[in-house]
Design a protein around this motif. Structure first.
Motif, PDB file in Angstrom:
ATOM      1  N   GLY A 126       0.844  -1.190   0.000  1.00  0.00           N
ATOM      2  CA  GLY A 126       0.000   0.000   0.000  1.00  0.00           C
ATOM      3  C   GLY A 126       0.878   1.237   0.000  1.00  0.00           C
ATOM      4  N   ASN A 127       0.621   2.141  -0.920  1.00  0.00           N
ATOM      5  CA  ASN A 127       1.500   3.294  -1.085  1.00  0.00           C
ATOM      6  C   ASN A 127       0.669   4.560  -0.998  1.00  0.00           C
ATOM      7  N   PHE A 128       0.825   5.280   0.100  1.00  0.00           N
ATOM      8  CA  PHE A 128       0.016   6.487   0.285  1.00  0.00           C
ATOM      9  C   PHE A 128       0.345   7.565  -0.743  1.00  0.00           C
TER      10      PHE A 128
ATOM     11  N   GLN B 205       1.177  -0.191 -10.295  1.00  0.00           N
ATOM     12  CA  GLN B 205       1.253  -1.585  -9.828  1.00  0.00           C
ATOM     13  C   GLN B 205       2.609  -1.806  -9.164  1.00  0.00           C
ATOM     14  N   PHE B 206       2.591  -2.430  -8.032  1.00  0.00           N
ATOM     15  CA  PHE B 206       3.802  -2.667  -7.239  1.00  0.00           C
ATOM     16  C   PHE B 206       4.803  -3.487  -8.069  1.00  0.00           C
ATOM     17  N   PRO B 207       6.062  -3.028  -8.146  1.00  0.00           N
ATOM     18  CA  PRO B 207       7.006  -3.711  -9.037  1.00  0.00           C
ATOM     19  C   PRO B 207       7.545  -5.042  -8.528  1.00  0.00           C
ATOM     20  N   GLU B 208       6.595  -5.909  -8.112  1.00  0.00           N
ATOM     21  CA  GLU B 208       6.947  -7.300  -7.808  1.00  0.00           C
ATOM     22  C   GLU B 208       6.160  -8.223  -8.732  1.00  0.00           C
ATOM     23  N   LYS B 209       5.113  -7.675  -9.391  1.00  0.00           N
ATOM     24  CA  LYS B 209       4.308  -8.462 -10.322  1.00  0.00           C
ATOM     25  C   LYS B 209       4.961  -8.401 -11.704  1.00  0.00           C
TER      26      LYS B 209
ATOM     27  N   TRP C 293       8.129   7.433  -8.034  1.00  0.00           N
ATOM     28  CA  TRP C 293       7.112   6.569  -7.416  1.00  0.00           C
ATOM     29  C   TRP C 293       7.692   5.175  -7.151  1.00  0.00           C
ATOM     30  N   TRP C 294       8.312   4.591  -8.182  1.00  0.00           N
ATOM     31  CA  TRP C 294       8.796   3.203  -7.969  1.00  0.00           C
ATOM     32  C   TRP C 294      10.176   3.166  -7.345  1.00  0.00           C
ATOM     33  N   GLU C 295      10.983   4.213  -7.537  1.00  0.00           N
ATOM     34  CA  GLU C 295      12.291   4.202  -6.867  1.00  0.00           C
ATOM     35  C   GLU C 295      12.103   4.288  -5.352  1.00  0.00           C
ATOM     36  N   ASP C 296      11.119   5.094  -4.923  1.00  0.00           N
ATOM     37  CA  ASP C 296      10.828   5.183  -3.484  1.00  0.00           C
ATOM     38  C   ASP C 296      10.368   3.831  -2.933  1.00  0.00           C
ATOM     39  N   ILE C 297       9.588   3.121  -3.736  1.00  0.00           N
ATOM     40  CA  ILE C 297       9.130   1.788  -3.309  1.00  0.00           C
ATOM     41  C   ILE C 297      10.322   0.847  -3.152  1.00  0.00           C
ATOM     42  N   LEU C 298      11.176   0.859  -4.153  1.00  0.00           N
ATOM     43  CA  LEU C 298      12.314  -0.061  -4.106  1.00  0.00           C
ATOM     44  C   LEU C 298      13.261   0.287  -2.957  1.00  0.00           C
ATOM     45  N   SER C 299      13.318   1.568  -2.581  1.00  0.00           N
ATOM     46  CA  SER C 299      14.219   1.962  -1.493  1.00  0.00           C
ATOM     47  C   SER C 299      13.515   1.842  -0.132  1.00  0.00           C
ATOM     48  N   GLY C 300      12.203   1.626  -0.145  1.00  0.00           N
ATOM     49  CA  GLY C 300      11.449   1.521   1.110  1.00  0.00           C
ATOM     50  C   GLY C 300      11.057   2.893   1.652  1.00  0.00           C
ATOM     51  N   GLU C 301      11.447   3.974   0.958  1.00  0.00           N
ATOM     52  CA  GLU C 301      11.219   5.332   1.428  1.00  0.00           C
ATOM     53  C   GLU C 301       9.725   5.634   1.605  1.00  0.00           C
ATOM     54  N   TYR C 302       8.909   5.049   0.724  1.00  0.00           N
ATOM     55  CA  TYR C 302       7.485   5.368   0.721  1.00  0.00           C
ATOM     56  C   TYR C 302       6.778   4.968   2.007  1.00  0.00           C
ATOM     57  N   ARG C 303       7.394   4.028   2.737  1.00  0.00           N
ATOM     58  CA  ARG C 303       6.716   3.536   3.941  1.00  0.00           C
ATOM     59  C   ARG C 303       6.593   4.598   5.025  1.00  0.00           C
ATOM     60  N   GLU C 304       7.537   5.518   5.068  1.00  0.00           N
ATOM     61  CA  GLU C 304       7.472   6.574   6.095  1.00  0.00           C
ATOM     62  C   GLU C 304       6.646   7.759   5.616  1.00  0.00           C
ATOM     63  N   ARG C 305       6.278   7.737   4.350  1.00  0.00           N
ATOM     64  CA  ARG C 305       5.660   8.917   3.752  1.00  0.00           C
ATOM     65  C   ARG C 305       4.313   9.259   4.396  1.00  0.00           C
ATOM     66  N   TYR C 306       3.515   8.266   4.688  1.00  0.00           N
ATOM     67  CA  TYR C 306       2.186   8.519   5.263  1.00  0.00           C
ATOM     68  C   TYR C 306       2.305   9.283   6.576  1.00  0.00           C
ATOM     69  N   ASP C 307       3.201   8.828   7.445  1.00  0.00           N
ATOM     70  CA  ASP C 307       3.380   9.496   8.730  1.00  0.00           C
ATOM     71  C   ASP C 307       3.850  10.939   8.523  1.00  0.00           C
ATOM     72  N   ARG C 308       4.725  11.129   7.548  1.00  0.00           N
ATOM     73  CA  ARG C 308       5.259  12.472   7.331  1.00  0.00           C
ATOM     74  C   ARG C 308       4.206  13.419   6.776  1.00  0.00           C
ATOM     75  N   VAL C 309       3.469  12.992   5.751  1.00  0.00           N
ATOM     76  CA  VAL C 309       2.559  13.944   5.105  1.00  0.00           C
ATOM     77  C   VAL C 309       1.173  13.966   5.742  1.00  0.00           C
ATOM     78  N   TYR C 310       0.814  12.932   6.469  1.00  0.00           N
ATOM     79  CA  TYR C 310      -0.561  12.851   6.945  1.00  0.00           C
ATOM     80  C   TYR C 310      -0.655  13.015   8.455  1.00  0.00           C
ATOM     81  N   VAL C 311       0.193  12.295   9.170  1.00  0.00           N
ATOM     82  CA  VAL C 311       0.049  12.266  10.632  1.00  0.00           C
ATOM     83  C   VAL C 311       0.791  13.420  11.299  1.00  0.00           C
ATOM     84  N   HIS C 312       2.065  13.616  10.952  1.00  0.00           N
ATOM     85  CA  HIS C 312       2.877  14.605  11.669  1.00  0.00           C
ATOM     86  C   HIS C 312       3.020  15.912  10.913  1.00  0.00           C
ATOM     87  N   ARG C 313       2.026  16.304  10.129  1.00  0.00           N
ATOM     88  CA  ARG C 313       2.285  17.516   9.362  1.00  0.00           C
ATOM     89  C   ARG C 313       1.778  18.739  10.101  1.00  0.00           C
TER      90      ARG C 313
END
Ligand code: NAD
Ligand code: TYD
Length: 339
Positions: A39-41, A188-192, A319-339
């Motif tokens: 899931g990618n916010f 689409q998540f780049p594992e398919k 979009w996909w480079e962030d997924i591959l680096s795992g960066e996107y996982r912290e994104r929700y907290d940064r833009v939604y929760v702690h903004r």
């Protein structure tokens, strides 16, 4: 009309949310998503301030949380995309598939019974039918094909489908089920298969083809799937299953070669690797029911859809480079929760 879309931060769910917001300006769309690895916010960030849209980070297995959301939002329609969806991961670790895909579906339907809805729609897959032989091009999955799942993923989806029909018969829950073939398209998540091959090809990495690459899938552009679900939810008959697919069967190796050509790369990147355990040979949908009853037909030809998809991955590298680096996982907290 309030529509609860579960799993809306994933591939098909996010495409469905954008489709519905564009098609029904008066609707309120609530996205419930646990934001697992899939899931990618970021995908939904452009609509986070749209008053017609709300995002809720929640697990569909969290009964208290789900009931709380139903109490607050009283959705009219529920479309359940939330699932663990990758066959290879299900072979490594089946349990989470049973939890999310079966228990999660049950929790959602219990909430629907408790609070009342006009429609519960289960987004299922053609994989519940098992596979077809490679040398019988005359055979297709119809809605009457017996369930005969092969992988832990498809077994969990088949289990959920049985429960959905059981809730209809036992409790009179107004349900529908769609069983679609393989989707491709933006986000689409780049594992398919398709996005993995596109991003590997762009990065000059090996393209891992399982076995001999002869397995066949029936590919449908994601927007055509979204249109089918919209039709089923609004016009489909309660208690019915609808198969969705566009008669576009292709062998994996042909898809991979086509992607190489689209990106101007040679086939030398193709690497044959060990086959998937229990690998389904061929999927092929007979879509006559949804065509006859609801007038649905796919609108995007594969030649155009694959070009659009490759273009999207070229234009959305972050979009996909962030997924591959795992960066996107912290994104929700940064833009939604702690903004
Ligand atoms: P995906 O893996 O891209 O997305 C799944 C989404 O569900 C993610 O956003 C994830 O965070 C969320 N999720 C997972 N577990 C959750 C939980 N416990 N609670 C709340 N959210 C959770 O999957 P997809 O490819 O978009 O598939 C969506 C649905 O369509 C699935 O049910 C899948 O079985 C079905 N389907 C997919 C295809 C295909 O080709 N991708 C074809 C037919 C049917
Ligand atoms: P996938 O995209 O995982 O979808 P599904 O297994 O649900 O149909 O795989 C599509 C086909 O591509 C399937 O036959 C397995 C094959 N495949 C590969 O050959 N290499 C890969 O790296 C992947 C991910 C899939």
């Amino acid at each position: 009309m309030t529509v609860l879309v579960t799993g809306g931060a994933g591939f098909i769910g996010s495409n469905f949310i954008f489709f519905m917001l564009g098609r029904y300006p008066g609707y309120r769309i609530i996205c419930l998503d646990k934001l697992t690895y899939a899931g990618n916010f970021t995908t939904l960030e452009s609509i986070k301030d749209d008053p017609a849209f709300r995002f809720v980070k929640l697990d569909i297995c969290d009964r208290e949380g789900v009931y709380g959301l139903f109490e607050e939002e009283k959705p009219d329609i529920v479309v359940n995309f939330a699932a663990e969806s990758h066959v290879d991961r299900s072979i490594e670790d089946p349990e989470i598939f049973l939890r999310t895909n079966i228990i999660g579906t049950t929790v959602l339907m219990d909430a629907c019974r408790k609070y009342g809805i006009t429609r519960y729609h289960q987004v299922s897959t053609d994989e519940v039918y098992g596979d077809l032989p490679l040398d019988r091009p005359d055979m297709f999955f119809t809605e009457d094909t017996p369930l005969h799942a092969s992988s832990p993923y498809s077994s969990s989806k088949a289990g959920a489908d049985l429960l959905v029909m059981a809730y209809h018969r036992t409790y009179g829950l107004p349900v529908t089920i769609s069983r679609c073939s393989n989707n491709y398209g933006p986000c689409q998540f780049p594992e398919k298969l398709i996005p993995l091959m596109i991003v590997n090809c762009m990065n000059n990495r090996p393209l891992p083809v399982y076995g001999e690459g002869k397995n066949v899938r029936d590919w449908l552009y994601v927007e055509d799937h979204c249109k089918a679900i919209d039709l089923i939810v609004h016009k489909g008959r309660v208690g019915e299953v609808y198969n969705v697919g566009g008669h576009n069967e292709m062998a994996n190796i042909d898809i991979v070669k086509l992607i190489c050509r689209e990106l101007g790369k040679s086939d030398e990147l193709i690497t044959y690797v060990a086959d998937r355990k229990g690998h389904d040979l061929r999927y092929a949908i007979d879509p006559s029911k949804i065509h006859g009853e609801l007038g649905w037909l796919p609108e995007t030809a594969f030649a155009d859809g694959i070009k659009k998809t490759v273009r999207w991955y070229l234009d959305n590298r972050t979009w996909w480079e962030d997924i591959l680096s795992g960066e996107y996982r912290e994104r929700y907290d940064r833009v939604y929760v702690h903004r």
